[in-house]
Design a protein around this motif. Sequence first.
Motif, PDB file in Angstrom:
ATOM      1  N   ILE A 167       1.072  -1.606   0.127  1.00  0.00           N
ATOM      2  CA  ILE A 167      -0.193   0.213   0.217  1.00  0.00           C
ATOM      3  C   ILE A 167       0.959   1.172  -0.168  1.00  0.00           C
ATOM      4  O   ILE A 167       1.723   1.721   1.126  1.00  0.00           O
ATOM      5  CB  ILE A 167      -0.888  -0.137   1.394  1.00  0.00           C
ATOM      6  N   GLU A 168       1.048   2.128  -1.616  1.00  0.00           N
ATOM      7  CA  GLU A 168       1.567   3.120  -1.060  1.00  0.00           C
ATOM      8  C   GLU A 168       0.307   4.437  -1.319  1.00  0.00           C
ATOM      9  O   GLU A 168      -0.277   3.796  -1.864  1.00  0.00           O
ATOM     10  CB  GLU A 168       2.358   3.300  -2.307  1.00  0.00           C
ATOM     11  N   PRO A 169       0.987   5.447  -0.542  1.00  0.00           N
ATOM     12  CA  PRO A 169      -0.898   6.772   0.106  1.00  0.00           C
ATOM     13  C   PRO A 169      -0.933   7.230  -1.008  1.00  0.00           C
ATOM     14  O   PRO A 169      -0.848   6.738  -2.764  1.00  0.00           O
ATOM     15  CB  PRO A 169       0.558   7.712   0.122  1.00  0.00           C
ATOM     16  N   GLY A 170      -2.227   6.317  -1.336  1.00  0.00           N
ATOM     17  CA  GLY A 170      -3.217   6.520  -3.117  1.00  0.00           C
ATOM     18  C   GLY A 170      -3.194   5.668  -3.698  1.00  0.00           C
ATOM     19  O   GLY A 170      -3.724   5.491  -4.950  1.00  0.00           O
ATOM     20  N   ARG A 171      -2.283   4.187  -3.231  1.00  0.00           N
ATOM     21  CA  ARG A 171      -2.623   3.125  -4.000  1.00  0.00           C
ATOM     22  C   ARG A 171      -2.274   2.179  -3.456  1.00  0.00           C
ATOM     23  O   ARG A 171      -1.286   1.825  -3.487  1.00  0.00           O
ATOM     24  CB  ARG A 171      -1.745   3.722  -5.848  1.00  0.00           C
ATOM     25  N   ILE A 172      -2.436   1.204  -4.006  1.00  0.00           N
ATOM     26  CA  ILE A 172      -2.559  -0.069  -4.154  1.00  0.00           C
ATOM     27  C   ILE A 172      -1.294  -0.824  -5.126  1.00  0.00           C
ATOM     28  O   ILE A 172      -1.271  -0.828  -5.974  1.00  0.00           O
ATOM     29  CB  ILE A 172      -3.668  -1.033  -4.358  1.00  0.00           C
ATOM     30  N   LEU A 532      14.574  17.588  -2.012  1.00  0.00           N
ATOM     31  CA  LEU A 532      14.234  16.805  -1.613  1.00  0.00           C
ATOM     32  C   LEU A 532      14.576  15.392  -0.790  1.00  0.00           C
ATOM     33  O   LEU A 532      15.585  14.735  -0.242  1.00  0.00           O
ATOM     34  CB  LEU A 532      12.752  16.519  -1.743  1.00  0.00           C
ATOM     35  N   LYS A 533      15.370  15.302  -2.293  1.00  0.00           N
ATOM     36  CA  LYS A 533      16.072  13.358  -2.195  1.00  0.00           C
ATOM     37  C   LYS A 533      17.440  14.229  -2.952  1.00  0.00           C
ATOM     38  O   LYS A 533      17.695  12.452  -2.215  1.00  0.00           O
ATOM     39  CB  LYS A 533      15.081  13.210  -3.464  1.00  0.00           C
ATOM     40  N   GLY A 534      17.680  14.094  -2.041  1.00  0.00           N
ATOM     41  CA  GLY A 534      19.422  14.706  -2.783  1.00  0.00           C
ATOM     42  C   GLY A 534      19.832  14.675  -3.765  1.00  0.00           C
ATOM     43  O   GLY A 534      20.340  15.628  -4.344  1.00  0.00           O
ATOM     44  N   VAL A 562      11.798   3.163 -18.477  1.00  0.00           N
ATOM     45  CA  VAL A 562      12.309   2.813 -16.989  1.00  0.00           C
ATOM     46  C   VAL A 562      11.538   2.725 -15.717  1.00  0.00           C
ATOM     47  O   VAL A 562      12.304   1.995 -14.923  1.00  0.00           O
ATOM     48  CB  VAL A 562      13.503   4.601 -16.077  1.00  0.00           C
ATOM     49  N   ARG A 563      10.497   3.239 -15.581  1.00  0.00           N
ATOM     50  CA  ARG A 563       9.671   2.777 -14.761  1.00  0.00           C
ATOM     51  C   ARG A 563       8.622   1.490 -14.919  1.00  0.00           C
ATOM     52  O   ARG A 563       9.209   0.766 -13.551  1.00  0.00           O
ATOM     53  CB  ARG A 563       8.531   3.341 -14.588  1.00  0.00           C
ATOM     54  N   GLU A 564       9.153   0.766 -16.429  1.00  0.00           N
ATOM     55  CA  GLU A 564       8.410  -0.451 -16.120  1.00  0.00           C
ATOM     56  C   GLU A 564       9.439  -1.518 -16.037  1.00  0.00           C
ATOM     57  O   GLU A 564       9.441  -2.356 -15.239  1.00  0.00           O
ATOM     58  CB  GLU A 564       8.485  -0.944 -17.866  1.00  0.00           C
TER      59      GLU A 564
HETATM   60  N1  COA Z   1       6.488  -0.539  -3.278  1.00  0.00           N
HETATM   61  C1  COA Z   1       5.935   0.502  -4.502  1.00  0.00           C
HETATM   62  N2  COA Z   1       6.343   1.596  -4.960  1.00  0.00           N
HETATM   63  C2  COA Z   1       7.327   2.494  -4.099  1.00  0.00           C
HETATM   64  C3  COA Z   1       7.923   1.779  -2.702  1.00  0.00           C
HETATM   65  C4  COA Z   1       7.537   0.280  -2.423  1.00  0.00           C
HETATM   66  N3  COA Z   1       7.879   0.214  -1.080  1.00  0.00           N
HETATM   67  N4  COA Z   1       8.012   2.711  -2.269  1.00  0.00           N
HETATM   68  C5  COA Z   1       8.432   3.490  -3.191  1.00  0.00           C
HETATM   69  N5  COA Z   1       7.214   3.741  -4.154  1.00  0.00           N
HETATM   70  C6  COA Z   1       6.715   4.108  -4.917  1.00  0.00           C
HETATM   71  C7  COA Z   1       6.451   5.894  -4.765  1.00  0.00           C
HETATM   72  O1  COA Z   1       5.377   5.276  -4.826  1.00  0.00           O
HETATM   73  C8  COA Z   1       6.982   6.660  -5.780  1.00  0.00           C
HETATM   74  O2  COA Z   1       6.141   6.165  -6.447  1.00  0.00           O
HETATM   75  P1  COA Z   1       5.052   7.288  -7.466  1.00  0.00           P
HETATM   76  O3  COA Z   1       6.525   7.835  -8.817  1.00  0.00           O
HETATM   77  O4  COA Z   1       3.833   6.717  -8.724  1.00  0.00           O
HETATM   78  O5  COA Z   1       4.814   9.036  -6.708  1.00  0.00           O
HETATM   79  C9  COA Z   1       8.276   6.335  -5.796  1.00  0.00           C
HETATM   80  O6  COA Z   1       8.844   4.787  -5.591  1.00  0.00           O
HETATM   81  C10 COA Z   1       9.392   7.293  -5.688  1.00  0.00           C
HETATM   82  O7  COA Z   1       9.401   6.770  -4.074  1.00  0.00           O
HETATM   83  P2  COA Z   1      10.150   7.799  -2.990  1.00  0.00           P
HETATM   84  O8  COA Z   1      11.192   7.741  -3.434  1.00  0.00           O
HETATM   85  O9  COA Z   1       9.974   7.182  -1.631  1.00  0.00           O
HETATM   86  O10 COA Z   1       9.263   9.080  -3.405  1.00  0.00           O
HETATM   87  P3  COA Z   1       7.532   9.413  -2.537  1.00  0.00           P
HETATM   88  O11 COA Z   1       7.609  11.652  -3.243  1.00  0.00           O
HETATM   89  O12 COA Z   1       6.720   9.134  -2.864  1.00  0.00           O
HETATM   90  O13 COA Z   1       8.637  10.259  -0.951  1.00  0.00           O
HETATM   91  C11 COA Z   1      10.225  10.468   0.685  1.00  0.00           C
HETATM   92  C12 COA Z   1       9.536  11.090  -0.204  1.00  0.00           C
HETATM   93  C13 COA Z   1      11.007  11.113   1.038  1.00  0.00           C
HETATM   94  C14 COA Z   1       8.795  10.796   1.470  1.00  0.00           C
HETATM   95  C15 COA Z   1      10.159   8.785   1.454  1.00  0.00           C
HETATM   96  O14 COA Z   1      11.621   8.830  -0.410  1.00  0.00           O
HETATM   97  C16 COA Z   1      11.054   8.314   1.908  1.00  0.00           C
HETATM   98  O15 COA Z   1       9.767   7.833   3.357  1.00  0.00           O
HETATM   99  N6  COA Z   1      12.112   8.339   2.238  1.00  0.00           N
HETATM  100  C17 COA Z   1      12.605   7.432   3.136  1.00  0.00           C
HETATM  101  C18 COA Z   1      14.025   6.331   2.509  1.00  0.00           C
HETATM  102  C19 COA Z   1      14.135   5.678   3.197  1.00  0.00           C
HETATM  103  O16 COA Z   1      14.198   5.163   4.040  1.00  0.00           O
HETATM  104  N7  COA Z   1      15.823   5.140   2.931  1.00  0.00           N
HETATM  105  C20 COA Z   1      16.230   3.946   2.325  1.00  0.00           C
HETATM  106  C21 COA Z   1      17.458   4.029   2.707  1.00  0.00           C
HETATM  107  S1  COA Z   1      17.644   4.162   5.041  1.00  0.00           S
END
Ligand code: COA
Length: 633
Positions: A167-172, A532-534, A562-564
Motif C-alpha cells: 500500500i503506497e499512499p493513494g494506490r495499491i 528533497l531527495k538529495g 525506466v519505470r517499467e
Molecule cells: N513499493 C512500491 N512502490 C514504492 C515503494 C514500495 N515499497 N516505495 C516507493 N515506491 C514508489 C513511490 O510510490 C513513488 O512512486 P510514484 O512515482 O508513483 O509517486 C516512487 O516509488 C518514488 O518513491 P520515493 O522515492 O519514496 O518518493 P516519494 O515521493 O513517494 O516519497 C520521501 C519521498 C522522502 C517521503 C520518501 O522517499 C521517504 O520516506 N524516504 C525515506 C528513505 C528511506 O527510508 N530510505 C531507505 C534507506 S535508509
Amino acid sequence: MAYADVYKSWQDDPEGYWLKQAEAIDWIEPPKQALFDRGDDVYEWFADAKVNACWNAVDRHVEAGRGDQVAIIHDSPVSGVTRRITYVNLRNRVAQLAGALRAKGVEKGDRVIIYMPMIPEALEAMLACARLGAVHSVVFGGFAANELAVRIDDCKPKCIIAASCGIEPGRIVHYKPLLDGALDVAEHQPDFCVIFQREQEVAHLEEGRDVNWHGFQFGVEPAECVPVEGNHPAYILYTSGTTGQPKGVVRPTAGHLVALNWTMKNIYNVEPGEVFWAASDVGWVVGHSYICYGPLVHGNTTIVFEGKPVGTPDAGTFWRVISEHKVRSFFTAPTAFRAVKREDPNGEFIKKYDLSNLRAIYLAGERADPDTIEWTQKMTGKPVYDHWWQTETGWTIAGNPAGIEPLPVKIGSPTVAMPGYDIRILDDEGHEVPPGTLGAIAVKLPLPPGTLPTLWNAPERFKKSYLSHFPGYYETGDAGMKDEDGYLWIMARTDDVINVAGHRLSTGGMEEVLASHPDVAECAVIGVSDALKGQLPMGFVCLTKGVNRDPAEIGKECVALVREKIGPVAAFKLVSVVDRLPKTRSGKILRATMVKIADGQEFKMPATIDDPAILDEIRSAVEELGYPLAVAE
Ligand code: COA
Ligand code: AMP
C-alpha cells in the motif's frame, strides 16, 4: 572505557576483540578461531562455529523468560492497523512457517526470495529461512518485475514468498501481478510460491505453483532451528553497482550476529527490552540490519512502520510513533526529515507529542546535509548522529559511539571509525594522503565480522569491484577526507551510483534501459542535486539518425520505460532529447561536467573536450527541464 580505549583495544588484538564480543551470542559450537585467511585478500570470520540466527533473534529471548515482551510492533497508518507480536508469538509463528517451508522441500542452503511490503510477515519469512538455514533474498517492492526477474535468475530460489499487495499512499501496489510478470520473463522457476493474502487485495493463485500463506501451514510440524556454519550465508541482498546487473552482497551468519549485537548498545545505545525504530524498508540493508536482525538479536522491540514521513496522514507521523511506542533510538534517512521539514518547518506537529523517551536520532543512507541536521536538533532537542555505512558492510563504518562515549558532533561528518575498521584516505596510486585532503576512502583488510566475504555467484566481480584498485584494501566507492581529529567527511561517490531519497541506484543501469529504446542511439544519465531527495536522475538521449518523431513523445516513452524496467523507485522523470553528448576526444562522455552544469556550479573546461559548444546545448536542455533554477530556489 572511552571510545579511544575501545578502538585501541581492537587495534591491539583484533581477533581477541571480536572473540570477546562473540560471547554475547548463543552458539551451538562456539568459535575457537576468529579470523580465517582464505588467501587472495579474502577473509571469513568464525567459520569453525555452529550457530542459528533465528535462535539468537527469537528463541533465546523466550528461553530467557522474556517471551511476553513485544518483539514486533506493526504500525501501519496506510492500512489503519497497529499490531503487537510478542517474542513467544513470534517464535511460534516462525517455527510453524519454517515447518511448512520444510514440508515443501526447503532446506539449508536453498534460496528463498521474499517480495513483501512492510508487514511483520516479511520479518517472519526472513526468520523462518534463518531457522532452516535457507538463504533469503528480500527484493524491495518499489522495483519492477524485470528487476525481480534478474534477481530470480541470479539466486535461483526454490521458493518465493510474496504478499498479494503493498500500500503506497493513494494506490495499491499489485505485488502478485508483478511477481507473475517476473516469472514470465525469468528463466529460472521456483518450485512454489507462498502468497500472503492481504485484505486490501486478494490475489489469484496459480494452481500447482502458488500456495496460500495460511493454508500451507495447516497441520504441519513446527521446525526447530538448524545449526549452520559461522560462514554460512544468512542472506543475499542485491545492490546497485555500475551496471544494470545488481551485485548480490552475501551476508555471513555468525559475523553478522556478533557485529549487529555489538552495535545495538555501542552505537544505538539501547538496552534489551527497549524500543528501537528504523524507519526504512525491509528491502534495504537498513531494514535487514535494523528492522529485523539487530534489534531482535539484542532483545529489543522493533517497529515495522508501513507509512511515509509525510502524508500518512501528516508530517507528525514520526513524532506520533515515537511517542506512542516509547521509542528510545530512532534511525532514518535525511531525506525523510527533509520531507517533514518542508511540510512543518516550525515543528508545530512536534509540539503535540511527548518525545521524552527518545534519546537520540540516527541518520544514514545518504549525505546528511547540515540544514537538515540543525533543523532536527533544534526542533527535537535531541542529539542527531550521522553515521556512514553500506549494504556491503551491513553496519556502521564510521559513526558516533554514543553507547560507549558520545563524541562531540561535527555537523557534516559521520564522526569516527568504528572498531573493526581501519579507514584510510588514498590517492589514485594508493598512497595515503594527509589529513584534510580529499581521496578515495578505503578500509584496510580484513574487514570486520558481518561484512561481505564475496558476491553471490560472482567472486571475480567481488575482487574486481572492491579489492583490485587498492591491493590490501577494500574500496568503499566513496570519496572524502579525514580531519586532524580523525573525523571522517564523506563527499561523493567515485562511481556511477547515485542516491535518490536514500535509495542506491545505478545510472549505468538506467542508461542500459534507455539504450534499449528503439529510437535512442546514445544516452547519458547523471545524478543532479535535489532539495528533497538529495539526488535525482537526469537523462539525455540522442536519437537514431532518420528518426523524425516528436522528441517530447520519445522523452515520455523513456520515462515510462525506466519505470517499467527498473521501477517507480528510480524516480526517473527528467529526460531531454539532445543532438549530441559532450565527449572527450577519445569518446568518453563528460558526465561529471554535465552534473556541474545541471547543478549550476562553476567548472573548468575539460582540456580533452572534443567540442566545447556542446556544453551550451546541454545547458539549454537542462534549463528547459527546470534546472539549475529549480536547485537554486
Ligand atoms: N513499493 C512500491 N512502490 C514504492 C515503494 C514500495 N515499497 N516505495 C516507493 N515506491 C514508489 C513511490 O510510490 C513513488 O512512486 P510514484 O512515482 O508513483 O509517486 C516512487 O516509488 C518514488 O518513491 P520515493 O522515492 O519514496 O518518493 P516519494 O515521493 O513517494 O516519497 C520521501 C519521498 C522522502 C517521503 C520518501 O522517499 C521517504 O520516506 N524516504 C525515506 C528513505 C528511506 O527510508 N530510505 C531507505 C534507506 S535508509
Ligand atoms: P547503501 O548500500 O544503499 O546503504 O548505500 C551506501 C552508500 O550511501 C554509501 O556508499 C554512500 O555513498 C551513501 N551513504 C550512506 N550513508 C551515508 C552518510 N552517512 N553520509 C554520506 N553518504 C552516505
